[in-house]
Design a protein around this motif. Structure first.
Motif, PDB file in Angstrom:
ATOM      1  N   UNK A 173     -27.922 -32.326  31.048  1.00 55.38           N
ATOM      2  CA  UNK A 173     -27.000 -33.364  31.482  1.00 55.38           C
ATOM      3  C   UNK A 173     -25.832 -33.546  30.501  1.00 55.38           C
ATOM      4  N   UNK A 174     -25.933 -32.925  29.332  1.00 55.01           N
ATOM      5  CA  UNK A 174     -24.861 -33.022  28.334  1.00 55.01           C
ATOM      6  C   UNK A 174     -23.926 -31.819  28.369  1.00 55.01           C
ATOM      7  N   UNK A 175     -24.409 -30.671  28.830  1.00 50.39           N
ATOM      8  CA  UNK A 175     -23.597 -29.451  28.850  1.00 50.39           C
ATOM      9  C   UNK A 175     -24.015 -28.613  30.058  1.00 50.39           C
ATOM     10  N   UNK A 176     -23.098 -27.809  30.588  1.00 48.49           N
ATOM     11  CA  UNK A 176     -23.434 -26.951  31.730  1.00 48.49           C
ATOM     12  C   UNK A 176     -24.305 -25.765  31.278  1.00 48.49           C
ATOM     13  N   UNK A 177     -25.600 -25.898  31.407  1.00 48.46           N
ATOM     14  CA  UNK A 177     -26.537 -24.885  30.916  1.00 48.46           C
ATOM     15  C   UNK A 177     -27.301 -24.222  32.062  1.00 48.46           C
ATOM     16  N   UNK A 178     -27.392 -22.901  31.979  1.00 51.06           N
ATOM     17  CA  UNK A 178     -28.260 -22.144  32.879  1.00 51.06           C
ATOM     18  C   UNK A 178     -29.683 -22.257  32.329  1.00 51.06           C
ATOM     19  N   UNK A 179     -30.684 -22.228  33.218  1.00 53.60           N
ATOM     20  CA  UNK A 179     -32.069 -22.410  32.773  1.00 53.60           C
ATOM     21  C   UNK A 179     -32.989 -21.402  33.445  1.00 53.60           C
ATOM     22  N   UNK A 180     -33.920 -20.863  32.654  1.00 48.06           N
ATOM     23  CA  UNK A 180     -35.030 -20.074  33.184  1.00 48.06           C
ATOM     24  C   UNK A 180     -36.305 -20.685  32.629  1.00 48.06           C
ATOM     25  N   UNK A 181     -37.244 -20.989  33.527  1.00 50.54           N
ATOM     26  CA  UNK A 181     -38.514 -21.587  33.138  1.00 50.54           C
ATOM     27  C   UNK A 181     -39.637 -20.643  33.517  1.00 50.54           C
ATOM     28  N   UNK A 182     -40.573 -20.455  32.599  1.00 54.45           N
ATOM     29  CA  UNK A 182     -41.759 -19.650  32.913  1.00 54.45           C
ATOM     30  C   UNK A 182     -43.004 -20.409  32.490  1.00 54.45           C
ATOM     31  N   UNK A 183     -44.032 -20.307  33.308  1.00 57.78           N
ATOM     32  CA  UNK A 183     -45.303 -20.971  33.061  1.00 57.78           C
ATOM     33  C   UNK A 183     -46.387 -19.928  32.869  1.00 57.78           C
ATOM     34  N   UNK A 184     -47.344 -20.256  32.017  1.00 61.06           N
ATOM     35  CA  UNK A 184     -48.483 -19.367  31.819  1.00 61.06           C
ATOM     36  C   UNK A 184     -49.663 -20.196  31.332  1.00 61.06           C
TER      37      UNK A 184
END
Length: 98
Positions: free
Chosen positions: A23-34
């Motif tokens: 919400x502070x900067x335009x960031x791309x995100x990748x989330x991985x769960x294990x």
């Protein structure tokens, strides 16, 4: 690029931090769960007793945040938030800058 890694009860804190940063900067995100296996080894206090080992599994999460583009074909990809959803910070003229 920032990588947040969390296990067990710390996963919710990592998600909260990632959402604040997005919400502070335009960031791309990748989330991985294990799932990670933890082995606890208990040493006996008295001689002649055997070690006790217990195995348990905990949830693990890795969140990668980047200002540059990430792999959009990754199943955990999230694009940056729209400018209307962002809250870049304090816009007061008397606000301190770091």
């Amino acid at each position: 690029t920032v990588v947040l890694k969390a296990m067990g009860r710390a996963v919710n804190k990592a998600v909260t931090i990632a959402e604040i940063l997005k919400r502070k900067a335009p960031l791309h995100q990748i989330t991985s769960l294990s799932s990670c296996e933890l082995v606890d080894i208990y040493e006996p206090l008295e001689e002649g007793l055997d070690q006790v080992q217990t195995k348990r599994y905990v949830s693990c999460m890795v969140i990668t945040l980047s200002t540059g583009p990430l792999d959009q074909n990754n199943i955990g990809y999230q694009p940056p938030l729209s400018p209307e959803m962002m809250q870049p910070g304090d816009t007061r003229s008397d606000a301190m800058t770091v």
